[in-house]
Every structure is written in structure tokens, then in C-alpha cells.
Write an enzyme that holds these catalytic residues in place. Structure first.
Site, PDB file in Angstrom:
ATOM      1  N   THR A  96       0.874  -1.173   0.000  1.00 27.18           N
ATOM      2  CA  THR A  96       0.000   0.000   0.000  1.00 27.18           C
ATOM      3  C   THR A  96       0.909   1.219   0.000  1.00 27.18           C
ATOM      4  O   THR A  96       1.576   1.513   0.994  1.00 27.18           O
ATOM      5  CB  THR A  96      -0.912   0.015   1.234  1.00 27.18           C
ATOM      6  OG1 THR A  96      -1.768  -1.134   1.197  1.00 27.18           O
ATOM      7  CG2 THR A  96      -1.776   1.274   1.255  1.00 27.18           C
ATOM      8  N   LYS A 171      -7.488   1.176  -2.604  1.00 28.83           N
ATOM      9  CA  LYS A 171      -7.030   0.843  -1.255  1.00 28.83           C
ATOM     10  C   LYS A 171      -6.960   2.092  -0.380  1.00 28.83           C
ATOM     11  O   LYS A 171      -7.358   2.075   0.796  1.00 28.83           O
ATOM     12  CB  LYS A 171      -5.655   0.167  -1.331  1.00 28.83           C
ATOM     13  CG  LYS A 171      -5.037  -0.184   0.031  1.00 28.83           C
ATOM     14  CD  LYS A 171      -5.899  -1.166   0.808  1.00 28.83           C
ATOM     15  CE  LYS A 171      -5.363  -1.423   2.219  1.00 28.83           C
ATOM     16  NZ  LYS A 171      -4.081  -2.116   2.247  1.00 28.83           N
ATOM     17  N   LYS A 246       0.028   6.240   8.413  1.00 26.84           N
ATOM     18  CA  LYS A 246       0.621   6.251   7.071  1.00 26.84           C
ATOM     19  C   LYS A 246      -0.465   6.207   6.006  1.00 26.84           C
ATOM     20  O   LYS A 246      -0.462   6.979   5.043  1.00 26.84           O
ATOM     21  CB  LYS A 246       1.552   5.056   6.899  1.00 26.84           C
ATOM     22  CG  LYS A 246       2.235   4.979   5.536  1.00 26.84           C
ATOM     23  CD  LYS A 246       2.552   3.557   5.109  1.00 26.84           C
ATOM     24  CE  LYS A 246       1.341   2.878   4.505  1.00 26.84           C
ATOM     25  NZ  LYS A 246       1.664   1.595   3.832  1.00 26.84           N
TER      26      LYS A 246
END
Length: 322
Positions: A96, A171, A246
């Protein structure tokens, strides 16, 4: 069966390769962490001594890395994937990462003669172990179809998302919604408790009513209600506050690039940052409830070394090359 090269054997990559081995594939993998490499080898993976060793002769190469800078280093660095794999090899990045890095990987892979898809996953460590992950795959249709064949043993859902980088886009947006839902579940849970509702009774109501969400059903941040909740284990991590921060920051960066206001998302990011600043970054992100119930400053045992959702992944990923 295929020969698969794999880079990144942390808490997600390790169990994902185990499912490929169980499906009959020959998997050769590399990780900078000897412990991660040994754990994967115990599940049938063949340890490699370098990225080049891992990808030599591979039909397909998977990468599962923490951040964009790590993915760029692994693919583009000296002795990296593009240097070492045979031209035309199918490359699947399940990390990701940020949209800019994903675009750079697609462009560099195409220029070097490789097929490449961005294929991040949802489902967490439990999904990686059970082989029930959801894969979101961006790239040209032929490469997506080819990658799906290898992804099948690791997944419950394989969803083509469209052109290059749309897997990462899906995502990023999904995780933005997840952490907003988690913050809402935390606030609702604490308020329900203070209004005198039994914790199980309230969860039973919310889980079949309009307050329902995956976060509520899986990560409910109150001990003794949901078996999979990290609250049952003093917030030992399944997905750390650092990783959540993050991912939210990836969404915020994408929002700024597209002139999209994320007022709620930015607030949840600030909450995750407060957890990190308070020394809770290596704990599960559902510890966000501590900001609501007032226990953030309470003394707690250190997060167990045996289950760091970010520490293993980060330590087991090559640092970016200069």
C-alpha cells in the site's frame, strides 16, 4: 505449478507465501530480516540470498513492502527487481503506497519491458493467514487476468479496478473510510457505556443496525465483545497506529492533489498522530478509543515484541538506496 519470486516477508507477506506454497507453487523469497525469512521458510518457502536470487527464473514476482520509498528501492535500485528479473516477467506489487510511487513503478516497468500491476490487499493479518484477502488490481486487462491466476490461493475476492494505479486508489479510499469508521465506533462505544448500556447489548444492536461497519464487527475497541478485537489483548497490534497514520496520510496527499476536502479524514489523522506522540504508535490502531475514554495516559505494558504489525515489516524491508 509456477515459480514465484517474493520480496517482503513481514506479517502479511509471510502468511501469503505460505498459501502459495500450499497451492503447490515453488516460492523463493527474500527479506532483510533473518527472522522473517526463517519463519517463511518454515512454511515451505525457499530462502533467497538477495532480490536477484529471489527473482531469478520466476514466472511472477510479488512484492509486499511498507512504503513507496521501499518499493521504489526494491524495483529500481541497483540489483533490484527490474535489474534482475527476466524481461517480460509479470510483476505484482501488493504494497500500500502513494499514488506517485505507484505511477513511477508502472512507468519504469513498462519502459524496461515488464508487465506490472498494482494489487494492494485488504483483510489484514488474519486474512493473509486464512487466504481470504481482497485484492484490488490496477493495470492493463491482460496483466490483471494473468496476475489473478497466481493471486487466487491468497484471496477471497479479486477485483479489477481499471487502469494503472487504480488498485492503489481503491485501497487508499477504502482505508480512509475504515479509520473514520473505527473512530466513530470508538466514540459510540464509550458514549454508550457512559449512558449505562451494557457493552455487549449495545454491540448487538449496532452490528445489525445503521451503525454497523467492518471496524465495529472486527476491531470493536472494547474488551470482551468481539473475539478478534485487539482490546482483548491490551491493544497488541493487528494493524498499528503508525500504519494507520501512514495510510490516512496517503489519502490526504491524494486529496490535496485532486483538490478534495477531507475534513473528517484529516481529523482522524490528527487522532492517530496523537496516539503516536503519546508512545502508542506500535500498538493497535483501535487504541484510538483511549483518546475518548481518557485512558491514554494510563500505564500500560509495552506492546509485545512477538506481534509488531509494523516493526517486522519495516525492519524486513530494504532501506531506500541513495
Amino acid at each position: 505449478m509456477a515459480t514465484i519470486g517474493w520480496i517482503g516477508l513481514g506479517n502479511m507477506g509471510g502468511p501469503m507465501t505460505a498459501n502459495l506454497v500450499r497451492a503447490g507453487h515453488a516460492v523463493r523469497g527474500f527479506d532483510l530480516s533473518p527472522a522473517a525469512l526463517a519463519a517463511a521458510a518454515a512454511s515451505g518457502l525457499t530462502p533467497a540470498t538477495s532480490i536477484a536470487d529471489a527473482v531469478a527464473g520466476a514466472d511472477v514476482v510479488f512484492t509486499m513492502l511498507p512504503r513507496g520509498e521501499h518499493a521504489l528501492a526494491v524495483y529500481l535500485g541497483e540489483g533490484g527487481v527490474l535489474d534482475s528479473a527476466a524481461p517480460g516477467t509479470l510483476l505484482v506489487d501488493s504494497s500500500t503506497i502513494d499514488m506517485d510511487s505507484a505511477r513511477k513503478l508502472h512507468d519504469a516497468a513498462a519502459e524496461a519491458g515488464f508487465r506490472f500491476v498494482d494489487a494492494p490487499v485488504s483483510g489484514g493479518i488474519s486474512g493473509a493467514e486464512a487466504g481470504t484477502l481482497t485484492f484490488m488490481i490496477g493495470g492493463d486487462a491482460a496483466s490483471v487476468a494473468a496476475a489473478s491466476v497466481f493471486i487466487e490461493p491468497m484471496s477471497a475476492n479479486i477485483i479489477p479496478t481499471g487502469a494503472a494505479t487504480t488498485g492503489q486508489a481503491a485501497k487508499i479510499c477504502n482505508n480512509l473510510m475504515l479509520f473514520i469508521n473505527l473512530a466513530g465506533a470508538a466514540e459510540g462505544a464509550v458514549l454508550a457505556d457512559r449512558l449505562g448500556l451494557d457493552k455487549q447489548v449495545f454491540w448487538d444492536i449496532a452490528s445489525v443496525s445503521s451503525g454497523d461497519s467492518w471496524a465495529l464487527r472486527t476491531w470493536y475497541p472494547v474488551a470482551g465483545v468481539v473475539p478478534s478485537s485487539a482490546a482483548n489483548r491490551d491493544f497488541a497490534p493487528t494493524f498499528t497506529a503508525e500504519l494507520a497514520n501512514k495510510d490516512i496520510n496517503l489519502a490526504i496527499a491524494a486529496a490535496k492533489a485532486t483538490n478534495t476536502p477531507l475534513e473528517i479524514g484529516e481529523h482522524v489523522q490528527q487522532l492517530m498522530q496523537r496516539l503516536i506522540d503519546a508512545g502508542e504508535g506500535a500498538r493497535d490502531c483501535s487504541a484510538i478509543v483511549k483518546l475518548v475514554d481518557g485512558t491514554l495516559g494510563a500505564t500500560a505494558a509495552p506492546a509485545p515484541d512477538s506481534a509488531p504489525a509494523t516493526a517486522t515489516a519495516t525492519a524486513s524491508t530494504p532501506a531506500p538506496r541513495a
